[in-house]
Design a protein around this motif. Structure first.
Motif, PDB file in Angstrom:
ATOM      1  N   GLY A 118       0.820  -1.210   0.000  1.00 33.91           N
ATOM      2  CA  GLY A 118       0.000   0.000   0.000  1.00 33.91           C
ATOM      3  C   GLY A 118       0.852   1.257   0.000  1.00 33.91           C
ATOM      4  N   LYS A 119       1.929   1.229   0.784  1.00 37.51           N
ATOM      5  CA  LYS A 119       2.826   2.389   0.863  1.00 37.51           C
ATOM      6  C   LYS A 119       3.521   2.638  -0.475  1.00 37.51           C
ATOM      7  CE  LYS A 119       6.802   4.074   3.491  1.00 37.51           C
ATOM      8  NZ  LYS A 119       7.775   3.737   4.537  1.00 37.51           N
ATOM      9  N   ARG A 120       4.067   1.568  -1.070  1.00 40.90           N
ATOM     10  CA  ARG A 120       4.748   1.700  -2.367  1.00 40.90           C
ATOM     11  C   ARG A 120       3.777   2.225  -3.428  1.00 40.90           C
ATOM     12  NH1 ARG A 120       7.182  -3.596  -4.188  1.00 40.90           N
ATOM     13  NH2 ARG A 120       8.424  -2.303  -5.537  1.00 40.90           N
ATOM     14  N   THR A 121       2.568   1.672  -3.413  1.00 37.04           N
ATOM     15  CA  THR A 121       1.574   2.072  -4.402  1.00 37.04           C
ATOM     16  C   THR A 121       1.112   3.496  -4.184  1.00 37.04           C
ATOM     17  OG1 THR A 121       0.844  -0.219  -4.449  1.00 37.04           O
ATOM     18  CG2 THR A 121      -0.600   1.368  -5.451  1.00 37.04           C
ATOM     19  N   PHE A 122       0.882   3.856  -2.931  1.00 37.43           N
ATOM     20  CA  PHE A 122       0.436   5.209  -2.596  1.00 37.43           C
ATOM     21  C   PHE A 122       1.437   6.227  -3.129  1.00 37.43           C
ATOM     22  CE2 PHE A 122       0.020   8.818   0.385  1.00 37.43           C
ATOM     23  CZ  PHE A 122      -1.319   9.114   0.190  1.00 37.43           C
ATOM     24  N   ILE A 123       2.720   5.963  -2.896  1.00 34.66           N
ATOM     25  CA  ILE A 123       3.760   6.874  -3.371  1.00 34.66           C
ATOM     26  C   ILE A 123       3.772   6.916  -4.899  1.00 34.66           C
ATOM     27  CG2 ILE A 123       6.271   7.216  -3.507  1.00 34.66           C
ATOM     28  CD1 ILE A 123       6.360   6.117  -0.576  1.00 34.66           C
ATOM     29  N   SER A 124       3.653   5.745  -5.532  1.00 33.94           N
ATOM     30  CA  SER A 124       3.674   5.741  -7.009  1.00 33.94           C
ATOM     31  C   SER A 124       2.471   6.477  -7.585  1.00 33.94           C
ATOM     32  CB  SER A 124       3.728   4.305  -7.550  1.00 33.94           C
ATOM     33  OG  SER A 124       2.464   3.682  -7.549  1.00 33.94           O
ATOM     34  N   HIS A 125       1.337   6.439  -6.896  1.00 35.10           N
ATOM     35  CA  HIS A 125       0.153   7.149  -7.379  1.00 35.10           C
ATOM     36  C   HIS A 125       0.264   8.655  -7.136  1.00 35.10           C
ATOM     37  CE1 HIS A 125      -2.656   3.373  -7.247  1.00 35.10           C
ATOM     38  NE2 HIS A 125      -1.523   3.144  -7.882  1.00 35.10           N
ATOM     39  N   LEU A 126       1.040   9.034  -6.128  1.00 34.38           N
ATOM     40  CA  LEU A 126       1.222  10.462  -5.841  1.00 34.38           C
ATOM     41  C   LEU A 126       2.186  11.151  -6.809  1.00 34.38           C
ATOM     42  CD1 LEU A 126       1.387  10.744  -1.948  1.00 34.38           C
ATOM     43  CD2 LEU A 126      -0.436  11.509  -3.469  1.00 34.38           C
ATOM     44  N   ILE A 127       3.095  10.386  -7.387  1.00 34.42           N
ATOM     45  CA  ILE A 127       4.114  10.977  -8.263  1.00 34.42           C
ATOM     46  C   ILE A 127       3.496  11.785  -9.404  1.00 34.42           C
ATOM     47  CG2 ILE A 127       5.978  10.448  -9.909  1.00 34.42           C
ATOM     48  CD1 ILE A 127       6.798   8.176  -7.950  1.00 34.42           C
ATOM     49  N   PRO A 128       2.547  11.233 -10.193  1.00 37.53           N
ATOM     50  CA  PRO A 128       1.963  12.051 -11.268  1.00 37.53           C
ATOM     51  C   PRO A 128       1.174  13.245 -10.726  1.00 37.53           C
ATOM     52  CG  PRO A 128       1.368   9.733 -11.557  1.00 37.53           C
ATOM     53  CD  PRO A 128       2.058   9.859 -10.251  1.00 37.53           C
ATOM     54  N   THR A 129       0.492  13.046  -9.602  1.00 40.09           N
ATOM     55  CA  THR A 129      -0.281  14.136  -9.009  1.00 40.09           C
ATOM     56  C   THR A 129       0.642  15.270  -8.581  1.00 40.09           C
ATOM     57  OG1 THR A 129      -1.863  12.498  -8.198  1.00 40.09           O
ATOM     58  CG2 THR A 129      -1.983  14.689  -7.227  1.00 40.09           C
ATOM     59  N   ALA A 130       1.725  14.928  -7.897  1.00 43.53           N
ATOM     60  CA  ALA A 130       2.681  15.946  -7.453  1.00 43.53           C
ATOM     61  C   ALA A 130       3.316  16.650  -8.659  1.00 43.53           C
ATOM     62  CB  ALA A 130       3.758  15.307  -6.588  1.00 43.53           C
ATOM     63  N   THR A 131       3.645  15.877  -9.695  1.00 41.46           N
ATOM     64  CA  THR A 131       4.231  16.469 -10.904  1.00 41.46           C
ATOM     65  C   THR A 131       3.254  17.438 -11.554  1.00 41.46           C
ATOM     66  OG1 THR A 131       5.479  14.429 -11.259  1.00 41.46           O
ATOM     67  CG2 THR A 131       5.360  15.953 -13.105  1.00 41.46           C
ATOM     68  N   LEU A 132       2.001  17.053 -11.631  1.00 39.30           N
ATOM     69  CA  LEU A 132       0.971  17.908 -12.224  1.00 39.30           C
ATOM     70  C   LEU A 132       0.818  19.210 -11.432  1.00 39.30           C
ATOM     71  CD1 LEU A 132      -1.045  17.982 -14.539  1.00 39.30           C
ATOM     72  CD2 LEU A 132      -2.724  16.925 -13.030  1.00 39.30           C
ATOM     73  N   ILE A 133       0.849  19.117 -10.111  1.00 37.60           N
ATOM     74  CA  ILE A 133       0.738  20.314  -9.263  1.00 37.60           C
ATOM     75  C   ILE A 133       1.940  21.233  -9.495  1.00 37.60           C
ATOM     76  CG2 ILE A 133       0.807  21.132  -6.866  1.00 37.60           C
ATOM     77  CD1 ILE A 133      -0.909  18.609  -6.168  1.00 37.60           C
ATOM     78  N   ILE A 134       3.136  20.652  -9.544  1.00 38.29           N
ATOM     79  CA  ILE A 134       4.352  21.446  -9.760  1.00 38.29           C
ATOM     80  C   ILE A 134       4.310  22.131 -11.129  1.00 38.29           C
ATOM     81  CG2 ILE A 134       6.858  21.296 -10.122  1.00 38.29           C
ATOM     82  CD1 ILE A 134       6.814  19.077  -7.901  1.00 38.29           C
ATOM     83  N   ILE A 135       3.878  21.395 -12.138  1.00 38.52           N
ATOM     84  CA  ILE A 135       3.785  21.978 -13.487  1.00 38.52           C
ATOM     85  C   ILE A 135       2.725  23.081 -13.513  1.00 38.52           C
ATOM     86  CG2 ILE A 135       3.072  21.483 -15.867  1.00 38.52           C
ATOM     87  CD1 ILE A 135       4.632  18.851 -15.622  1.00 38.52           C
ATOM     88  N   GLY A 136       1.602  22.860 -12.844  1.00 40.44           N
ATOM     89  CA  GLY A 136       0.558  23.889 -12.773  1.00 40.44           C
ATOM     90  C   GLY A 136       1.071  25.160 -12.125  1.00 40.44           C
ATOM     91  N   ILE A 137       1.818  25.014 -11.046  1.00 36.14           N
ATOM     92  CA  ILE A 137       2.405  26.180 -10.379  1.00 36.14           C
ATOM     93  C   ILE A 137       3.412  26.858 -11.314  1.00 36.14           C
ATOM     94  CG2 ILE A 137       3.901  26.894  -8.458  1.00 36.14           C
ATOM     95  CD1 ILE A 137       2.487  24.673  -6.779  1.00 36.14           C
ATOM     96  N   SER A 138       4.200  26.056 -12.024  1.00 35.10           N
ATOM     97  CA  SER A 138       5.174  26.612 -12.982  1.00 35.10           C
ATOM     98  C   SER A 138       4.461  27.406 -14.077  1.00 35.10           C
ATOM     99  CB  SER A 138       5.999  25.500 -13.626  1.00 35.10           C
ATOM    100  OG  SER A 138       6.700  24.787 -12.671  1.00 35.10           O
ATOM    101  N   TYR A 139       3.335  26.871 -14.576  1.00 33.47           N
ATOM    102  CA  TYR A 139       2.549  27.587 -15.598  1.00 33.47           C
ATOM    103  C   TYR A 139       2.105  28.944 -15.056  1.00 33.47           C
ATOM    104  CZ  TYR A 139       1.864  23.214 -18.301  1.00 33.47           C
ATOM    105  OH  TYR A 139       2.013  22.078 -19.036  1.00 33.47           O
ATOM    106  N   TYR A 140       1.587  28.927 -13.856  1.00 34.09           N
ATOM    107  CA  TYR A 140       1.079  30.155 -13.240  1.00 34.09           C
ATOM    108  C   TYR A 140       2.203  31.180 -13.064  1.00 34.09           C
ATOM    109  CZ  TYR A 140      -1.005  33.293  -9.806  1.00 34.09           C
ATOM    110  OH  TYR A 140      -1.455  34.403  -9.142  1.00 34.09           O
ATOM    111  N   ILE A 141       3.332  30.735 -12.510  1.00 37.50           N
ATOM    112  CA  ILE A 141       4.461  31.641 -12.277  1.00 37.50           C
ATOM    113  C   ILE A 141       5.002  32.176 -13.603  1.00 37.50           C
ATOM    114  CG2 ILE A 141       6.858  31.760 -11.444  1.00 37.50           C
ATOM    115  CD1 ILE A 141       6.000  29.820  -9.190  1.00 37.50           C
TER     116      ILE A 141
END
Length: 184
Positions: A118-141
């Motif tokens: 569950g821990k390994r999977t949770f982290i792997s599922h968060l990776i695209p979400t975190a990347t998307l958030i970072i890219i969204g912030i980059s777009y805004y900035i």
């Protein structure tokens, strides 16, 4: 204590011959001999019968025999996979039906091995979400720094390609790990 030794000890304590114990359990004397000599193990129904016959818990009966514990498989509903391997595999496949939610539930309520998956999977599922958030912030900035309403087109193209590559990587990794769990 090995199961073989335990069966022999309890049988002798009850003053039963191998033949008598076999008759009580509806098995042959040879089966009792195999169990007591360690050349074979009783199936789960016979373990339960031994437990009831000798008034000893299954836990006590098999806990001392590590080799037997490794051979016991808990069958799933279809009999194809063990419940544990199926549930662990579902963590990985949840990317397609309940990403983040299913691994989070197993992290909270799962048994030890399942929590690791569950821990390994949770982290792997968060990776695209975190990347998307970072890219969204980059777009805004980038849009704010340029003084426009839209971000830099190179940044948008690069971010889109990055998200697609990360998603494919995460999907492939989760499917590979899920299949590996089903095989165990």
């Amino acid at each position: 204590m090995k199961l073989a030794e335990q069966i022999r000890k309890i049988r002798k304590k009850e003053n039963l011959s191998q033949e008598q114990l076999g008759q009580k359990m509806n098995v042959t004397r040879q089966a009792i001999y195999k169990w007591e000599s360690g050349k074979g193990y009783p199936d789960i129904q016979n373990l339960i019968m031994l437990s009831e016959l000798f008034e000893i818990s299954l836990d006590k009966l098999i806990k001392g025999d590590r080799s037997l514990q490794g051979k016991i498989k808990v069958k799933g509903g279809t009999g194809m996979f063990s419940n544990r391997s199926l549930l662990s595999a579902l963590n990985y496949f949840s990317l397609f039906f309940a990403p983040i939610v299913f691994p989070l539930i197993t992290l909270i309520f799962g048994y030890k091995e399942m929590k690791q998956h569950g821990k390994r999977t949770f982290i792997s599922h968060l990776i695209p979400t975190a990347t998307l958030i970072i890219i969204g912030i980059s777009y805004y900035i980038s849009a704010k720094l340029a003084g426009t309403q839209t971000p830099n087109s190179i940044l948008v193209s690069g971010g889109t390609i990055l998200i697609i590559l990360i998603m494919f990587g995460v999907i492939i990794w989760n499917v590979k790990e899920g299949v590996k769990q089903l095989k165990t």
